[in-house]
Structure formats: structure tokens, C-alpha cells
Write an enzyme that holds these catalytic residues in place. Structure first.
Site, PDB file in Angstrom:
ATOM      1  N   SER A  75      -9.851   2.234   2.718  1.00 60.33           N
ATOM      2  CA  SER A  75      -8.916   2.895   1.832  1.00 60.33           C
ATOM      3  C   SER A  75      -7.943   1.958   1.117  1.00 60.33           C
ATOM      4  CB  SER A  75      -8.099   3.915   2.636  1.00 60.33           C
ATOM      5  OG  SER A  75      -7.292   3.255   3.608  1.00 60.33           O
ATOM      6  N   LYS A  97       0.855  -1.188   0.000  1.00 62.93           N
ATOM      7  CA  LYS A  97       0.000   0.000   0.000  1.00 62.93           C
ATOM      8  C   LYS A  97       0.892   1.240   0.000  1.00 62.93           C
ATOM      9  CE  LYS A  97      -3.982   1.975   2.544  1.00 62.93           C
ATOM     10  NZ  LYS A  97      -4.865   1.824   3.720  1.00 62.93           N
ATOM     11  N   SER A 101     -10.377   0.070   6.962  1.00 55.96           N
ATOM     12  CA  SER A 101      -9.719   0.153   5.659  1.00 55.96           C
ATOM     13  C   SER A 101      -9.036  -1.114   5.157  1.00 55.96           C
ATOM     14  CB  SER A 101      -8.697   1.290   5.671  1.00 55.96           C
ATOM     15  OG  SER A 101      -9.358   2.526   5.574  1.00 55.96           O
TER      16      SER A 101
END
Ligand SMILES: [Mg+2]
Ligand SMILES: [Zn+2]
Lengths: 493, 498, 95
Positions: free
Chosen positions: A158, A78, A182
Site C-alpha cells: 500500500s 505516508k 506494504s
């Protein structure tokens, strides 16, 4: 033999060990899949050369018999984890040019264990969002679509890029971070497994901060076993993080015994919210039946403050973010917009550098902390937060693990909720309470909606008891037999 | 002995009372910073003593330095203050280029040290007790240099994150002089404790001064804060200028605006700081990257057990055990190094003479304060740089006490020792300065001086007894100071009386 | 509580965020909606409840005082938008 990109992390590991294929072959297959999947916009930065170099090193180690736990396994990171020498953006314009000179503690652990980095995956800007639509680098597409429909679905957020990459089979696994859901919500939306460990398990050092008291890293994988393998590598005490817990990391893979006889599973009644789709209710009941069939006892439990978790979260998280994001001022790194004077430079840089949602949260956070409002908002929220944590503690006197849906819906269409921030916030209604209490939570794919979209079930455990969470998740996974996969519509023939 | 009435300032409309409170920022004498492992050493090249944490790079986290915590507790104990076993680090949010994260980690609601008391010695010999409101730990900011370039400000983060103890006084001070004396005393205590080097030139000790004026008995006036004053002299000048400015304004019918001001050492004036004009809203909240700081009572007690004797206690002991004057005792304890020197000196004299401290204390104090400090002051040297060791000085003192040399000779020998670093005995031997007390030898000298000065003899015998000092002086000169003045006096009186 | 345009201007200034004049009304509306959403908390009785400062139930660890970092100005300045002679540089600040 199945395509190398179809293997689970565990099977790829075992295949490498048995010399069925090389790390270079495995990585090349993923590099190609990653390139082919560009229409999904899952990656912000691809690092294929670096991946192949790491794979070559892994092949040497495998040949020398010095393979490490994740040797040669290609994963996606990420873009909230700082990676040395590789641009790290947090999906924000303000960090667009930023190249860290340091490696985050978690990625360092993964690379020390031999993992291969394919690149940096997309996310909501500064991890603020539940649909990956706030990224400066554009939205990520969910590999899944409704049956017979061409419309884009959001991957959740997210960690939307992470979820898409794992679900679309162009990464064996990915790192995620979870502040209010997330990891778990995008895992549910994309039909994969995602675990947020207990706050303090994974070091936050080197992860771009959103809300410090909530942020926690975790793995996103296609199987529970993969999650267990990866979590073990990501976890562990870090003296550089004052909130890191000095506690031995168990061998999570060994916790997956499949045996939950006598386990007490709580069903939090307050999670049965108004307007919850029937099929989510149904899958939740099915989950309880599966666990019961495996020997667990099902008990209703009360978490009376559940409905106040979201408003609490939307005070605490913006407050912390308004302060955490003050460092993006154009002085030392990142974007700088010219200004007539210092204030002009600050306001110009931050005004241009942050997107709408981030600005909105900074403003709310600034407001709730400002003079005269602190007690009414922030302090009040921290008191309610204490009560929410107490609710969980009470529930865990009676049960060992809680079962609930991960999200109140399946993946929605792009643009469907962008106009109404609160409708978007409601996505996290089932994930936020555990975040506030710092508890471990996992999302496991449990079935498909009538429209052919994945639905996830969530298990929440006691602090530091990821083992029970994973073991129970393994049983759910076994029972659900979720073998569906998205059509690879993005591949050109 | 507390000073009873506060000093009042005269204005056109009558007398004004001055109210002063100080916030002293004392740099903790640590090797590394409060929340990072970068060095605190002074004077390094720009941005070389900076970690990723101090620069507030994304994902960087603070980890607290235990030594700094210990020093804060130690200082709190030295200020007779309450130690809070639980304290919390807050973020004070504001934007400034030398504050990389956009917030200062400080202690706002729950500081590590609560209320305490400092006894301040005023120049007139009186003392005043000044209340301490609190002491908290916080980070220093970096440095902005505004004079390097016509259009740019340069930022150096070497200081960013250095540990500071902010020591806040109650508004108990009533004059520039008291404010100065308070800072001096605080500095002395910190240096005794070893928690801060007190170096004001290098910025290890800086004051923010809150000044307001009021008519005696009236409610408190609006205050102005003068930032970053870095010497006692400047502090006093700043207070004097600022109080006068406020009185003039009020008497001219203008209100005082609460603001932050800057002291300009070149003009001796204070002026409003443009950059701090904006009303601040610091949005304090507990730093979520840190947990509450919890200390055990044992931790505090072990620090208490390691405290040195502090200046007030030492002064009292000097007065009581060594029978020296309050004035001398105060001067001697003002610097720990001076007091240490003095005690080593007294011990060495005791050893050489087998006299008790009480018997020799005041004499020893005179020598140190008058002779040694006088000489050192002239050369602007600290006591550590004294060319005469306590033991060497004791050698001189012993020679004086056993009559080997006279008092005036001792002064001469002292000068020689100070200049050359030689031992007293060697100088006395080398130069033949041994005091002559032998009556036979001295009698000849006395006879000669009487014979050579008939006029003065007549004057003496006529009743002008002060002439005696003339004879003594002549003999001392002839003997190069070696004649024992007591014996000479005796002989002269006897012979002139005839 | 409804949040007006003037308050948006004030907090935007505090947060050093340039917000276009045309955006302010819209923002005031959105922020007001969020505020009324979070104000649901007023319903919760929190009398006597200690605010949660951390979810981690461990004491704050303290490190030993050693110089373990620094001495790498190149890294510190590597991402600087502007730097000169080892310093970060910014538009001139008038004190
Ligand atoms: Mg202050
Ligand atoms: Zn301060």
C-alpha cells in the site's frame, strides 16, 4: 554538482553539514520536483509552505551548530501517519475532512530529529491493497515503465505513493507502513530500499490502524545506508503503545560494515512457487551467489507452512480491520452522511465512505469473527500463525538471515489484477510470512527484468536483529550495483 | 443458618419459583481511566474528561492502569475468589454512539477473577451463600442524552473508558429481598476494600438483573435482563414487577421472549428496550492492541497481605470478643465507618473505665445503635458527620458507668452533646446533673413524698406495689433526675414497709 | 463455504455498511471465493497448538494511575461533523 534531488539522504545530510547547500535550497528543489511530478499522483496533500518553514528552521540550527540527525532533509509522509494540523486521510473518503490535533509518535521522532515534511503521500485506502489502486484519491503511477511502453505500471502497495516519491526523486526518503508487505513490495516494484522492522520497534501510536497485530512502520529510501539512518530515528520505545518493545535502538548505520564473512544465509525452498517467472528465480540465485562471494554460507532451509501464510493473513488482517474500522461511524470525526435515524446514518456514512476493497475486507472480517465461525476461521488462523512463527524460529536455529524474492513479479500494469482479489493477494506471498511472525524484512533492488522493470530481493532476519538484515542488505546492494533509474517521462519540457 | 426454602410466588396456577442472577458493574475508585490518563471525576462539563484514546481517534492505543488491576485482584480476594494469573482483554464489537471505537474492551473468555462466594445477610437474620461466577475488568461507555433536543441525541464521553469491575453472580438468588440483600452486602465489601465507592446515585454501582420464573423443580425458564438499575429499592421493585409480569404472561399462555428491558422508576414497571432489540453478535476476539495480562503470585500475595478485616470477620469478632448480640454486630459492621466509630468508642471507654471490652461491649453497642444511629438517621447524616466523637461519647458512657449521672440523665446529656457538640462532663457540671446518692439528702426527699401522698401510701400498703414507681417518678422529678434511683428504691421500700 | 446473499445482508448489517441490493450477488461471489481460499487452512493439523495472541514476547506493561490527559474539549470536538454546547450530536436515538 549533481541535482540536489539526486542525492541520497546520507549525501544530502553530509552536504548540508559541509554547507555545500542550504536546507532551504534542498527543500525548494524537492518542492519543485514534487510539483512537477503531479502526473504520478503520489501526493494526496502537499505542504510546501510548511516544508520551507521547517527548512528555514533547519538552516538556523545548522548555522548555530545544533543540527539534529536528519536536519533539513525533505521527506514524504505516508498519509496513514496522523500529522498535527495537516489533513490525514488514509486515502479514504471517510477521513477526507480529518485534521488531527496530534502528531504520530514516528513522525514526531522524525521531526524532532530535524526532518522536513514535503507532504502526505498516497496509499491504498486504509493500506488495504498491493497496487495503490484502491485509493479514494486515485491510483499512483509507478515512475518505471516497460521499455518502449507508455502504459501505466502500478507502484505496488500500500505504500505506493511513498515508493513513487522516492523512486521518482521528489522526496529523499519516505515513511511507509507494512502489514503484509506494504513497504517491501512497493519498494521492489519501484526499485528502492524498504525495511519493515521487527513488530514492536516503531510505535504504532498515531498511525491509522489497519491490522494491529501486523502493522509496522518503516523507512523507504534509495539506499541501504539511508534506510539505516532513517530507521534509527523512527524506532524506539513508546509507553503509549502497549506492543512497543522497550529495547535500546542500535546505531544501524554502524552495522553496515560490509563484512558478512561466516554469515549463514538460508534459502527457503518453499518460496520457489509454481509459475514464478524465470528472471525472478535467476535474480534470487544471483543474490545467493553474491552473498556467497562475500563470504557467507548458503543453506537451504524449510518453512513448510509457507503456503498457508496468505490464507492465514486473509483471516487475521480482515478480522482486525473489521473491528479497527468500526470507529469510522460519522459521530466524532470524518465523513457523515445524513440518515433517517442512527442506523441510517451509520450505514450511509460507512457505505459511502469506504471503497470496494475496504468494504470487502470488513465484510470478510465480520464474517470470520461472527458467532459460530470464530473457531473455524479466526482461532484456526491464530493457531496456524503460531506454527508459521515456529517454522521461522526453527529455521533461525541454523541460519542468520533468509534470502528470498520480495514479490512474485515485477510491477504489473494498472487494472491488470483489480478484477480478481485473490490474484492481487498473491502479490504478498513472499512478504506475508515474515509479517505474521513479526520479523524484520528488507527489500533491496537487485536488477531489472527483461522489460526494464526493477526486481527486488528480500532478506528476513531474527526478531530485533535489524542490524544483520541491514548489513547483509548492504552487501547485496554493493554487489548488485543497481544504478538504473526511471525515465522522467512526467516532466514537461 | 442458611435459609432453607426459597420464597415462592403465588399465581393462579399454583406456586412459582423466582430465579435471579445479577451482573453488578462497580466503578473502580481510580483517579484515571482504565486505558487512558483522563480523569474519572464525577460531574464535569461535557467532554472535558476525555482523551484522544477515549474518543477513539485514528491511531490511538490503550495502556492499562495498574491501580485498576490491583483493585480487581483485591476485590476478587475479598470475594473469596480465584485470581487468574493470566487474563486476556477482548473486544466486544457493537455500534453505539457512546462507544467510540465501536467495541468495548472487556474480558470475555479469560477474566482476571474466577469463582467466589459472598455470604449474604437476610433481614430475618439468616444468611445465604451466593456464588460469584466471575469478575472482569472492562470499560464504561459514555453517556447519551436523549431529552435535550427534539430531534437530536447528545453524546458526552466523560465516562467513556472509566474502569468497571463486572461482578457476575450465579443464578442463586430467589427473591427481590435476597437480591437487595446481596447488592447491599457486595457494596459493603467493596467499600471495606476501598475498591469502589459504592455510590449508586452517581452510577458507581449499577446492576443488570436477570430474572426468570419456573414451577418448582422445573427446568430454568426464559430470562429477561433488566439493565442499569441504580438503587436497591428500584432493584427490588424491578424484580417484583418483572416476576409478576412473567408469571401473568405464562399463566395466560404467552411465552416469555428473551430480551433486554428497562426499569422505569416513575411507573415502577419494566419495558422492552427498542434499541437493544436487535439480536447481537459481538464478535469477541482478543484485543490486538494489548497483550495478555500476566500477574505473579507475589503480586497477588502482596495485595492479599494488605486486605482489611472484612465485615463477616469483623462481625464474628465483635460477637466473640465484645460479647455483643448478632443483631447489633450486623448493624455495626454494615458500614466500615460505623464499625470504625464503634471500635474507637469501645477503646476509649475501656481506657476511661479500665473495664474489659467484653464487659462493656453490649452497652456500648446499645448506645451507638439506639442513640447515635437514631439521632443521625433522623437528620439523614452519615456517621462521619456525627457531632459527637467516639472519645466524647466515651466520656458520657464513663460518667454513666461510674454513677456520676443516671441512665435517664445520660439520655438528656446525649441530646445536649448531639445538639451542641459540648463534652458530657461540662454539660453535667453546667446543669447540675450529677446524680445524688447521699442517703441523708435523699431520705428527706423520700420523707416528703410520703408525707405529701397519703392516698398512694395507703394503696401501697394495701398490696398495690406498682405504686412504688409513682413515688420514684415524683422524686426524680423533684431532683431533676439527679437522684440515684437505686438508692431511692431502697429507701422507699424500707420506709413504706413500716 | 459458499456465502449467500442473505448472509451478505446479515453481515453488512452487523458491520453497519450499506450495500446496494444490486451489489449483493457480486459480493456473495467474491466473498465466497475468498472463503474457499482461506479454507485451505483446514488442511493444517493444529491439534494442541496454542493460538498466537501476540508476536511480542513481553508482558503487558501497566501504567501508574495518574490524570495525565483530558481538559481539552476543543480538540475532542475539533473534527466533529456536528456538535452543540460541548456535546457531539447525532440523530435522536429511541431507547
Ligand atoms: Mg454484561
Ligand atoms: Zn459489563
Amino acid at each position: 554538482m549533481a541535482a540536489l534531488t539526486d542525492l541520497s539522504l546520507a549525501d544530502a545530510r553530509d552536504g548540508l553539514k559541509a554547507r555545500k547547500f542550504s536546507a532551504t535550497e534542498l527543500t525548494r528543489a524537492h518542492v519543485e520536483a514534487m510539483a512537477a511530478a503531479r502526473p504520478l499522483n503520489a501526493f494526496i496533500t502537499e505542504t510546501p509552505e510548511r516544508a520551507l518553514a521547517m527548512a528555514a528552521e533547519s538552516d538556523k540550527r545548522i548555522a548555530a551548530g545544533t543540527a539534529r540527525p536528519l536536519e533539513g532533509l525533505p521527506i514524504a509522509i505516508k498519509d496513514l501517519f496522523c500529522t498535527k494540523g495537516v489533513r490525514t486521510t488514509a486515502a479514504s473518503h471517510i477521513l477526507e475532512p480529518f485534521v488531527p490535533t496530534y502528531e504520530s509518535a514516528v513522525t514526531q521522532k522524525l521531526f524532532d530529529d530535524g526532518a522536513v515534511m514535503l507532504g502526505k503521500v498516497n496509499l491504498d485506502e486504509f493500506a488495504m491493497g498491493s497496487s495503490n489502486e484502491t485509493s479514494y484519491f486515485g491510483p499512483v503511477e509507478n515512475p518505471w515503465r516497460r521499455i518502449g511502453e507508455n502504459r501505466s505500471r502500478v507502484p505496488g502497495g500500500s505504500s505506493g505513493g511513498s515508493a513513487a516519491a522516492v523512486s521518482g526523486r521528489f522526496a529523499l526518503a519516505a515513511t511507509g507502513t507494512d502489514t503484509g508487505g506494504s513497504i517491501r513490495q512497493p519498494a521492489a516494484f519501484c526499485g528502492i530500499v524498504g525495511i519493515k522492522p521487527t513488530y514492536g520497534r516503531c510505535s504504532r501510536w498515531g498511525i491509522v490502524a489497519f491490522a494491529s497485530s501486523l502493522d509496522q512502520a518503516g523507512p523507504m529510501t534509495r539506499t541501504v545506508k539511508d534506510a539505516a539512518i532513517m530507521l534509527r530515528s523512527m524506532s524506539g520505545f513508546d509507553p503509549k503503545d502497549s506492543t512497543s518493545v522497550d529495547m535500546a535502538v542500535p546505531d544501524y548505520e554502524k552495522a553496515l560494515t560490509g563484512n558478512i564473512k561466516g554469515l549463514k544465509v538460508g534459502i527457503p525452498e518453499e518460496y520457489r512457487v509454481d509459475g514464478m517467472p524465470k528472471e525472478i528465480e535467476a535474480i534470487w540465485s544471483k543474490g545467493a551467489e553474491w552473498l556467497k562471494a562475500a563470504g557467507a554460507t548458503i543453506k537451504p532451509v524449510k518453512l513448510p507452512l509457507t503456503k498457508y501464510a496468505l490464507p492465514t493473513y486473509y483471516i487475521v488482517a480482515p478480522a482486525e480491520c473489521s473491528s479497527n474500522l468500526a470507529r469510522y461511524d460519522g459521530v466524532r470525526f470524518g465523513l457523515r452522511e445524513k440518515g433517517d435515524d442512527l442506523t441510517g446514518m451509520y450505514e450511509g456514512t460507512r457505505g459511502a465512505g469506504f471503497g470496494r476493497e475496504v468494504r470487502r475486507r470488513i465484510l470478510i472480517g465480520t464474517y470470520v469473527l461472527s458467532a459460530g465461525y470464530y473457531d473455524a476461521y479466526y482461532l484456526k488462523a491464530q493457531r496456524v500463525r503460531a506454527l508459521i512463527a515456529r517454522d521461522f524460529a526453527n529455521a533461525f536455529k541454523d541460519v542468520d538471515v533468509l534470502l528470498a524474492p520480495t514479490a512474485p513479479s515485477a510491477a504489473f500494469a494498472r487494472g491488470e489484477k483489480t478484477a480478481d482479489p485473490i490474484a492481487m493477494y498473491l502479490n504478498d506471498v513472499f512478504t506475508v510470512p515474515a509479517s505474521l511472525a513479526g520479523l524484520p524484512g528488507i527489500s533491496v533492488p537487485a536488477g531489472l527484468s527483461g522489460e526494464g522493470l526493477p526486481l527486488g530481493l528480500q532478506l528476513i532476519g531474527r526478531a530485533y536483529d535489524e542490524e544483520t538484515v541491514l548489513r547483509t542488505a548492504g552487501v547485496l546492494e554493493q554487489a548488485a550495483q543497481f544504478n538504473a533509474r526511471p525515465a522522467t517521462w512526467w516532466k514537461q519540457n | 443458618m442458611t435459609s432453607p426454602t426459597p420464597a415462592l410466588l403465588k399465581g393462579e396456577t399454583g406456586e412459582w419459583e423466582l430465579i435471579i442472577g445479577l451482573e453488578v458493574h462497580a466503578q473502580v475508585s481510580s483517579q484515571s481511566k482504565l486505558f487512558s490518563g483522563a480523569s474519572t471525576e464525577f460531574g464535569a462539563e461535557p467532554n472535558t474528561q476525555v482523551s484522544l484514546v477515549d474518543t477513539a481517534f485514528p491511531g490511538m492505543l490503550p495502556v492499562i492502569n495498574d491501580y485498576c488491576v490491583q483493585q480487581a485482584v483485591r476485590t476478587g480476594l475479598g470475594l473469596n475468589a480465584r485470581i487468574n494469573l493470566r487474563s486476556v482483554f477482548d473486544r466486544k464489537n457493537y455500534f453505539y454512539p457512546d462507544l467510540p471505537p465501536g467495541y468495548q474492551i472487556s474480558q470475555y473468555k479469560q477474566p482476571i477473577v474466577g469463582e467466589g462466594i459472598v455470604t449474604v445477610d437476610l433481614p430475618d437474620g439468616s444468611v445465604r451463600e451466593v456464588g460469584i461466577e466471575r469478575l472482569h475488568l472492562e470499560q464504561d461507555a459514555g453517556k447519551s442524552l436523549h431529552d435535550q433536543h427534539p430531534k437530536l441525541t447528545y453524546v458526552d464521553l466523560n465516562r467513556a473508558g472509566v474502569a468497571l469491575m463486572e461482578i457476575v453472580s450465579k443464578p442463586d438468588l430467589r427473591s427481590a429481598e435476597e437480591a437487595g440483600a446481596y447488592v447491599k452486602k457486595l457494596r459493603t465489601i467493596l467499600r471495606y476494600l476501598g475498591t469502589c465507592d459504592g455510590n449508586m446515585e452517581q452510577g458507581s454501582l449499577r446492576c443488570d438483573v436477570n430474572v426468570s420464573v419456573r414451577k418448582p423443580g422445573a427446568p430454568l425458564g426464559t430470562r429477561c435482563e433488566i439493565k442499569n438499575v441504580n438503587s436497591v429499592r428500584f432493584l427490588q421493585q424491578a424484580v417484583e414487577f418483572e416476576s409478576r409480569r412473567q408469571i401473568d404472561a405464562l399463566e395466560a399462555g404467552r411465552a416469555i421472549k428473551q430480551e433486554t428491558r428497562l426499569y422505569d422508576a416513575n411507573t415502577g414497571e419494566t419495558r422492552s428496550m427498542r434499541s437493544k432489540e436487535e439480536a447481537h453478535d459481538y464478535r469477541y476476539f482478543p484485543d490486538p492492541d494489548l497483550l495478555p495480562l500476566e500477574l505473579s503470585q507475589d503480586y497477588v500475595e502482596s495485595i492479599r497481605g494488605s486486605l482489611p478485616e472484612l465485615p463477616d470477620a469483623k462481625r464474628a469478632r465483635f460477637e466473640k470478643d465484645l460479647a455483643i448480640s448478632h443483631y447489633h454486630a450486623r448493624v455495626l459492621v454494615a458500614e466500615k465507618e460505623s464499625a470504625d466509630y464503634f471500635e474507637a468508642f469501645v477503646a476509649a471507654v475501656e481506657k476511661r473505665t479500665t473495664k474489659s471490652g467484653r464487659d462493656i461491649g453490649q452497652d456500648c453497642a446499645n448506645v451507638v445503635v439506639t442513640e447515635l444511629f437514631g439521632a443521625l438517621n433522623k437528620d439523614a447524616k452519615p456517621i462521619e458527620a456525627s457531632p459527637i466523637t467516639p472519645d466524647a461519647l466515651a466520656g458520657l458512657q464513663a460518667l454513666k458507668m461510674d454513677g456520676t449521672i443516671s441512665g435517664p440523665t445520660a439520655k438528656k446529656v446525649f441530646e445536649e452533646m448531639y445538639a451542641t457538640g459540648k463534652q458530657a462532663a461540662a454539660i453535667v457540671e453546667e446543669k447540675g446533673l450529677r446524680q445524688v446518692s447521699d442517703t441523708g439528702a435523699l431520705e428527706a426527699m423520700v420523707d416528703k413524698v410520703i408525707a405529701d401522698n397519703p392516698k398512694q401510701v395507703e394503696q401501697y400498703r394495701g398490696g398495690k406495689e406498682t405504686v412504688l414507681t409513682f413515688f420514684v417518678g415524683q422524686i426524680m422529678k423533684a431532683s431533676r433526675g439527679t437522684a440515684n434511683p437505686a438508692v431511692i428504691n431502697e429507701l422507699l421500700k424500707k420506709k413504706l414497709a413500716r | 463455504m459458499a456465502l449467500d446473499k442473505a448472509t451478505v445482508t446479515k453481515i453488512a448489517r452487523l458491520a453497519r455498511l450499506r450495500v446496494a441490493e444490486t451489489e449483493k450477488d457480486g459480493l456473495a461471489g467474491e466473498l465466497s471465493n475468498i472463503l474457499s481460499f482461506i479454507e485451505q487452512l483446514d488442511e493444517v493439523d493444529t491439534k494442541g497448538v496454542e493460538p498466537m495472541t501476540s508476536v511480542v514476547a513481553v508482558p503487558l506493561r501497566r501504567r501508574t494511575d495518574e490524570v495525565t490527559d483530558g481538559g481539552k474539549p476543543e480538540d475532542i470536538l475539533a473534527n466533529a461533523p456536528e456538535a452543540t454546547a460541548g456535546f457531539f450530536t447525532i440523530p435522536k436515538v429511541i431507547e
